[in-house]
Design a protein around this motif. Structure first.
Motif, short mmCIF file in Angstrom:
data_model
loop_
_atom_site.label_atom_id
_atom_site.label_comp_id
_atom_site.label_asym_id
_atom_site.label_seq_id
_atom_site.Cartn_x
_atom_site.Cartn_y
_atom_site.Cartn_z
N THR A 1 0.87 -0.89 0.26
CA THR A 1 0.28 -0.19 -0.15
C THR A 1 0.94 1.55 0.28
OG1 THR A 1 0.14 -0.12 2.15
CG2 THR A 1 -2.22 -0.95 1.13
N GLY A 2 0.57 2.45 -0.87
CA GLY A 2 1.46 3.62 -1.33
C GLY A 2 1.27 4.37 0.12
N ARG A 3 1.03 4.20 1.63
CA ARG A 3 0.08 5.54 2.33
C ARG A 3 1.84 6.61 2.87
NH1 ARG A 3 -4.46 3.32 0.55
NH2 ARG A 3 -5.02 1.70 1.69
N LYS A 4 0.61 7.43 2.99
CA LYS A 4 1.89 8.27 3.14
C LYS A 4 2.67 8.05 5.15
CE LYS A 4 2.05 13.24 5.13
NZ LYS A 4 1.28 14.90 4.88
N ASN A 5 3.54 8.02 4.42
CA ASN A 5 4.88 8.15 5.51
C ASN A 5 5.02 6.68 6.17
OD1 ASN A 5 6.00 10.25 4.77
ND2 ASN A 5 4.72 11.66 7.17
N GLN A 6 4.22 5.33 5.18
CA GLN A 6 4.13 4.35 5.43
C GLN A 6 5.65 3.63 6.05
OE1 GLN A 6 2.03 1.98 2.90
NE2 GLN A 6 3.24 0.16 3.66
N ILE A 7 6.62 3.92 5.29
CA ILE A 7 7.93 3.00 6.17
C ILE A 7 8.24 3.91 7.15
CG2 ILE A 7 10.03 2.33 4.80
CD1 ILE A 7 8.77 1.82 1.84
N ARG A 8 8.71 5.14 7.06
CA ARG A 8 8.32 5.72 8.45
C ARG A 8 8.28 4.76 9.51
NH1 ARG A 8 8.96 11.44 5.71
NH2 ARG A 8 9.73 11.91 7.98
N VAL A 9 6.64 5.56 9.68
CA VAL A 9 5.90 4.97 10.47
C VAL A 9 6.12 3.63 11.09
CG1 VAL A 9 3.75 5.08 11.29
CG2 VAL A 9 3.75 6.77 9.52
N HIS A 10 6.65 2.72 10.12
CA HIS A 10 6.11 1.13 10.23
C HIS A 10 7.40 1.00 11.11
CE1 HIS A 10 2.68 -0.17 8.01
NE2 HIS A 10 2.47 0.53 9.40
N MET A 11 8.71 1.55 10.59
CA MET A 11 10.04 1.16 11.34
C MET A 11 10.01 1.56 12.35
SD MET A 11 11.83 -1.06 8.97
CE MET A 11 10.04 -0.84 8.20
N GLN A 12 9.61 2.90 13.12
CA GLN A 12 9.14 3.64 14.01
C GLN A 12 8.75 2.11 14.99
OE1 GLN A 12 6.44 6.77 14.37
NE2 GLN A 12 7.81 8.02 15.76
N ASP A 13 8.02 2.22 14.54
CA ASP A 13 6.77 0.52 15.68
C ASP A 13 7.50 0.08 15.37
OD1 ASP A 13 4.26 2.52 14.84
OD2 ASP A 13 3.72 1.53 13.51
N LEU A 14 9.08 -0.23 14.56
CA LEU A 14 9.29 -1.58 14.56
C LEU A 14 10.78 -1.25 16.11
CD1 LEU A 14 9.49 -2.95 11.27
CD2 LEU A 14 8.37 -4.29 13.49
N GLY A 15 10.69 -0.03 16.34
CA GLY A 15 12.02 0.37 17.43
C GLY A 15 13.35 0.90 16.63
#
Length: 294
Positions: free
Chosen positions: A224-238
């Motif tokens: 999915t091509g959501r805004k800032n998706q990768i940045r948020v998910h990497m933060q979620d992973l710590g």
């Protein structure tokens, strides 16, 4: 040589110099060869200087006037170009298109000027975008027909959206998938929240490629091509993306957001064949992870 732009149709398989010697009449062999060395010859919209460049029936060879050769050269690589498409390797720090604060220094404006200098009446159209701070493959259409063909069926046509990221620390697993519902605050900060009417599902897959110096090099693909998706998910992973202060990064080893769109693979709506575009790993990544380009 005439100062007018001239377009020649290729009707049989050949190579460029013999084609030009046959089509450009009344000029010496050295004069014709000079067109190539002075970058005054384009094949299907791309400047070609090789004498033995192959030509196929249906292609177009354009002869540029001297003042147009080298006009509006781009400060970043053209990855692919034909009559309907142009793809570039957008650098980090450059907007894909204008906003209320910046109208002129954008990839859109630069590529538009580049195309107009080479194609009378040439235009480009936005197909998709990359965040300002993300580098990599960015595609534009060169006519409205191609724009609609791609935009109207983008999710169905795209086979792979691949990124490379340098993240802080070690990811919990060597590979995995993050799935969440992204929401956005009034100040435009995106975050993972509960499923609901305002949450948009986002799916990110990752695979660790290398580790070193307190960082991990990760290949990321998104469903999915959501805004800032990768940045948020990497933060979620710590493990936030290096250089991403907005999403928790404590370091900035490259002086930029360490996120690069390295591959875009999609079905060409014209031929139904797969078209894969790749952008080389930027130097900052290579310095942080020696040998990573291989």
């Amino acid at each position: 040589m005439t100062q007018m732009r001239k377009v020649l149709a290729v009707t049989e398989e050949t190579t460029l110099l013999p084609f030009l010697l046959r089509e450009v009449t009344g000029k010496s062999r050295n004069t014709v060869k000079g067109l190539l060395t002075r970058r005054q010859v384009m094949v299907d919209g791309t400047v070609v200087t090789r004498f033995d460049a192959p030509l196929l029936p249906g292609q177009q060879v354009t002869l540029l006037p001297p003042e147009a050769a080298g006009a509006a050269e781009l400060p970043f690589p053209v990855l692919y170009q034909d009559r309907d498409l142009i793809a570039v390797d957008k650098p980090a720090g450059l907007l894909s298109m204008g906003n209320e604060k910046e109208r002129t220094r954008t990839a859109y404006r630069m590529v538009s000027d580049y195309v107009k200098a080479r194609e009378p009446g040439g235009r480009i159209f936005i197909v998709h975008r990359l965040d300002r701070d993300t580098s990599g493959v960015l595609v534009f259409a060169k006519n409205e027909r191609m724009k609609r063909a791609l935009q109207d069926h983008w999710e169905a046509l795209v086979q792979k959206r691949g990124y490379v990221a340098a993240v802080e620390g070690d990811l919990p697993e060597p590979e995995g998938t993050v799935r969440s519902y992204l929401r956005e605050t009034a100040t435009h900060l995106v975050y993972s929240g509960p499923r609901g009417k305002e949450g948009r599902e986002a799916v990110t897959h990752y695979r660790v490629l290398a580790r070193g110096k307190g960082f991990s090099l990760v290949e990321v693909t998104i469903d999915t091509g959501r805004k800032n998706q990768i940045r948020v998910h990497m933060q979620d992973l710590g493990c936030p993306v290096a250089g991403d202060r907005q999403y928790g990064a404590q370091s900035d080893p490259m002086g930029r957001l360490a996120l690069h769109a390295h591959v875009l693979r999609f079905t060409d709506p014209r031929s139904k064949k797969t078209l894969e575009l790749k952008a080389s790993l930027p130097l900052g990544f290579q310095k942080l992870f020696p040998g990573a380009e291989q």
